[in-house]
Design an enzyme around this catalytic site. Structure first.
Site, short mmCIF file in Angstrom:
data_model
loop_
_atom_site.label_atom_id
_atom_site.label_comp_id
_atom_site.label_asym_id
_atom_site.label_seq_id
_atom_site.Cartn_x
_atom_site.Cartn_y
_atom_site.Cartn_z
N HIS A 1 -37.80 -32.55 26.83
CA HIS A 1 -39.69 -33.06 27.07
C HIS A 1 -39.24 -34.08 25.71
O HIS A 1 -40.78 -34.73 25.43
CB HIS A 1 -39.62 -32.11 25.27
N ASP B 1 -36.90 -41.28 22.22
CA ASP B 1 -36.68 -41.76 20.64
C ASP B 1 -37.49 -41.00 20.13
O ASP B 1 -37.98 -41.47 18.51
CB ASP B 1 -38.21 -42.61 21.17
#
Ligand code: HEM
Length: 262
Positions: free
Chosen positions: A4, A12
């Site tokens: 996800h 990130d």
């Protein structure tokens, strides 16, 4: 969580940021509401910051947790790349078009994976992660009770499996979690492929993999196989997924707390 995170603006750790200034963050978007373990990540991060401050990004923590979860459930242990830096943007609406719902068909899933540099093979291999873990009833109960929009059952589900699911998941149940691979939810094995081949995949996004000749052939091969091929493929596809739009050096930061930018 690693999936996800990586599929929405890259690996990130944008998934871990809290909402700010009335802008809902990714973690508060509906597809991410079932996710669990944010508190565990805070504990891990606090320990890491005590031991070696400013070294391990939250994005790398997500990659390592995914790897270790697989290993701790008797799956393969594989080397992963590290050095990702954490981003500063997390906006709930960025999820649109990046995380597909469990009602998706194989064409949509393959197109989304392609956008991320991943193939149909990566799709069927990474979907094998559904051999561990649980799902909320509400993530698939439309297949049991409202498939047409006016009631009805999804004919793609094995009819002999339906009574068990209906027993576990009553209509409008938004809280119960069921094992995705019954009896083996803590074993990273070939159970997912055996389930899907028997029309017992929990989501349409699992069943639909039988509608593309390439993904179908992969599933059918795993039913009788030793886990070696899947384990090797899974490790490779996870490393590939972990490379999506990675930030390095001054493109990002090492957050002190995963829920906040520094
Ligand atoms: C291909 C598109 C995918 C769709 C549509 C999808 C959908 C879902 C859904 C609806 C759930 C249940 C969420 C809940 O109600 O709690 C779930 C759980 C899960 N998914 Fe996926 N998924 C996909 C791909 C992946 C990938 C690529 C991975 C990892 C490589 C993955 C790993 C997991 C795991 C481990 C769980 C269990 C979570 C738990 O136990 O709380 N999924 N997925």
């Amino acid at each position: 969580m690693h999936y996800h995170d990586c599929f929405v603006n890259g690996c990130d750790a944008s998934l871990l940021l809290n909402s700010t200034n009335n802008v809902p963050a990714e973690k508060d978007a509906p597809p991410n509401l079932p996710l669990r373990g944010f508190d565990k990540i805070d504990v891990i991060k606090a320990k890491l910051e005590m031991a070696c401050p400013g070294i391990v990004s939250c994005a790398d923590i997500l990659a390592m947790i995914a790897r270790d979860s697989v290993f701790l459930t008797y799956g393969p242990y594989y080397a992963i790349e590290t050095g990702r830096r954490d981003g500063s943007r997390s906006v709930a609406t960025d999820i649109q078009g990046n995380l597909q719902p469990p009602t998706s068909n194989v064409t949509t899933l393959e197109a989304t994976f392609k956008q991320k540099g991943l193939t149909a093979k990566d799709l069927v291999v990474l979907s094998g992660a559904h051999t561990i873990g649980h799902s909320l009833c509400s993530s698939f109960s439309s297949r049991l009770y409202n498939f047409t929009g006016h009631g009805g059952l999804d004919p793609a589900l094995d009819p002999t499996y339906v009574p068990k699911l209906m027993c576990e998941c009553k209509p409008n149940d938004n809280t119960t979690r069921v094992e995705m691979d019954p009896g083996s939810a803590f074993n990273f094995d070939l159970g997912y492929y055996k389930d899907v081949a028997r029309r017992r995949g929990l989501f349409t996004s699992d069943d639909t993999l039988l509608h593309d000749p390439e993904t179908k052939a992969y599933i059918e091969r795993q039913v009788m196989a030793s886990p070696d091929e899947f384990f090797k493929d899974f490790a490779e596809s996870m490393v590939k997924m972990g490379r999506i739009q990675v930030l390095t050096h001054d493109q990002g930061e090492i957050r002190k707390k995963c829920a906040f930018v520094n």
